[in-house]
Design an enzyme around this catalytic site. Structure first.
Site, PDB file in Angstrom:
ATOM      1  N   ARG A  57       0.830  -1.210   0.000  1.00 24.13           N
ATOM      2  CA  ARG A  57       0.000   0.000   0.000  1.00 24.13           C
ATOM      3  C   ARG A  57       0.865   1.262   0.000  1.00 24.13           C
ATOM      4  NH1 ARG A  57      -5.564  -1.505   0.786  1.00 24.13           N
ATOM      5  NH2 ARG A  57      -6.160   0.673   0.884  1.00 24.13           N
ATOM      6  N   GLN A  89     -10.067   9.301   7.922  1.00 28.34           N
ATOM      7  CA  GLN A  89      -9.767   7.920   8.329  1.00 28.34           C
ATOM      8  C   GLN A  89      -8.656   7.373   7.441  1.00 28.34           C
ATOM      9  OE1 GLN A  89     -13.754   5.657   9.018  1.00 28.34           O
ATOM     10  NE2 GLN A  89     -14.175   7.341   7.642  1.00 28.34           N
ATOM     11  N   ASP A  92      -3.394   7.657   3.828  1.00 28.63           N
ATOM     12  CA  ASP A  92      -2.576   8.213   2.744  1.00 28.63           C
ATOM     13  C   ASP A  92      -2.288   9.692   3.016  1.00 28.63           C
ATOM     14  OD1 ASP A  92      -4.618   9.972   1.513  1.00 28.63           O
ATOM     15  OD2 ASP A  92      -5.591   8.140   0.825  1.00 28.63           O
ATOM     16  N   HIS A 107      -6.756   7.566  11.963  1.00 32.55           N
ATOM     17  CA  HIS A 107      -6.268   6.185  11.861  1.00 32.55           C
ATOM     18  C   HIS A 107      -4.759   6.126  11.581  1.00 32.55           C
ATOM     19  CE1 HIS A 107     -10.572   4.520  10.943  1.00 32.55           C
ATOM     20  NE2 HIS A 107     -10.385   4.804  12.208  1.00 32.55           N
ATOM     21  N   CYS A 118       9.602   1.225  22.092  1.00 23.87           N
ATOM     22  CA  CYS A 118       9.860   2.518  22.760  1.00 23.87           C
ATOM     23  C   CYS A 118       8.900   3.612  22.302  1.00 23.87           C
ATOM     24  CB  CYS A 118      11.301   2.963  22.538  1.00 23.87           C
ATOM     25  SG  CYS A 118      11.635   3.532  20.854  1.00 23.87           S
ATOM     26  N   CYS A 134      15.009  -0.304  15.417  1.00 18.40           N
ATOM     27  CA  CYS A 134      14.532   1.051  15.706  1.00 18.40           C
ATOM     28  C   CYS A 134      15.729   2.000  15.820  1.00 18.40           C
ATOM     29  CB  CYS A 134      13.750   1.025  17.019  1.00 18.40           C
ATOM     30  SG  CYS A 134      13.323   2.660  17.632  1.00 18.40           S
ATOM     31  N   CYS A 137      15.764   3.051  19.944  1.00 18.71           N
ATOM     32  CA  CYS A 137      16.134   2.114  21.021  1.00 18.71           C
ATOM     33  C   CYS A 137      16.992   0.951  20.515  1.00 18.71           C
ATOM     34  CB  CYS A 137      14.882   1.594  21.721  1.00 18.71           C
ATOM     35  SG  CYS A 137      13.894   0.463  20.713  1.00 18.71           S
ATOM     36  N   SER A 176     -17.948   4.293   4.314  1.00 17.19           N
ATOM     37  CA  SER A 176     -19.068   3.342   4.299  1.00 17.19           C
ATOM     38  C   SER A 176     -19.863   3.343   5.603  1.00 17.19           C
ATOM     39  CB  SER A 176     -18.538   1.930   4.032  1.00 17.19           C
ATOM     40  OG  SER A 176     -17.659   1.556   5.068  1.00 17.19           O
ATOM     41  N   ASN A 200     -21.305  10.295  -1.424  1.00 15.03           N
ATOM     42  CA  ASN A 200     -20.867   8.908  -1.641  1.00 15.03           C
ATOM     43  C   ASN A 200     -21.369   8.461  -3.005  1.00 15.03           C
ATOM     44  OD1 ASN A 200     -20.588   5.885  -1.331  1.00 15.03           O
ATOM     45  ND2 ASN A 200     -19.953   6.519   0.708  1.00 15.03           N
TER      46      ASN A 200
END
Ligand code: OAD
Length: 231
Positions: A57, A89, A92, A107, A118, A134, A137, A176, A200
């Site tokens: 994605r 939401q 992107d 989101h 961490c 990471c 840490c 939706s 929509n």
């Protein structure tokens, strides 16, 4: 001052840019239900599959561009003589690339990563792998997309509740209405007498809760609505 506006966008606003929605086409990815790859349990069980889903994605996102609906919302924020808050939401960055400045990514964002050990967060344009370390840490295996998974608490909920409480117009675009708490925003807005508009391409589970419903592609309906609001 004009009436203050809160806008909630979902996957449908990015569909015409070429970003796949979650629930059209059965909501399946390589035979997995989306809910099966978007959970902390899935990450614990099979980090490789979860990384593959988000790596795909993320790479795809880098090949697409904002469409007329994103651009119209950026124009609204710039030119409207009243408050405009954009809640999305979507993970992107198409609203940002279209020029919107104030965006609440409830989101999270696919171009950010965080460490499960961490909690350090940073930009992320590369694929993630379960053996990555990471930067903060130095522990291995904890890096994940900075995305809110099923069972986790969305970001910015307090601020969103506050703007919904003050809004005079609420606009839901390309969502939706299946995932809470976002699906409950129209009810929260209605409880204050806020005028609710839905855009929509199809009827949704929540269509009857909106005062004004505009059926059609976001790339057409959003610019039309923005023109009306800027009059
Ligand atoms: P969905 O995939 O559930 O819904 C997309 C909506 O967009 C549907 O109602 C479509 O009819 C509509 N749509 C598609 N193309 C459109 C177009 N060109 N113009 C207008 N509308 C269009 O996506 P969301 O409601 O955003 O969560 O899904 C909510 C959450 O569920 C997502 O944020 C994601 C997912 O699981 C997480 O990843 C945590």
């Amino acid at each position: 001052m004009k009436p203050s506006i809160v806008i909630l966008t979902g996957a449908g606003i990015s569909a015409e840019s070429g970003v796949k929605t979650f629930r059209d086409a059965g909501g399946l990815w390589e035979g997995h239900r989306v809910e099966e790859v978007a959970t902390p349990e899935a990450f614990g069980r099979d980090a490789e599959t979860v990384h593959r889903f988000y790596n795909q994605r993320r790479q795809q996102l880098l090949t697409v561009a904002p469409n007329a609906a994103h651009t119209a919302l950026a124009k609204l924020e710039r030119d409207y003589q009243g408050g405009v808050t954009l809640v999305t939401q979507n993970v992107d960055d198409l609203h940002e690339r279209a020029g919107s400045k104030k965006i609440l990514h409830m989101h999270g964002e696919i171009l950010r990563k965080k460490c499960t050990w961490c909690d350090a967060k940073s930009d992320c344009r590369q694929d993630l792998d379960k053996t990555d370390r990471c930067d903060s840490c130095a522990r291995e295996g904890g890096l994940r997309p900075d995305i809110v998974w099923f069972g986790e608490i969305p970001y910015h909920l307090e601020e969103i509740d506050q703007v919904l409480g003050d809004a005079q117009i609420f606009i839901g675009i390309g969502t939706s209405g299946h995932v809470y708490p976002a699906a409950g925003f129209v009810e929260r807005a209605r409880s204050n007498g806020t005028w609710c508009i839905e855009i929509n391409k199809d009827q949704t589970a929540l269509s009857t809760r909106f005062d004004d419903q505009r059926l059609g592609p976001a790339s057409v309906e959003v610019p039309n609505l923005v023109t009306e609001l800027l009059r």
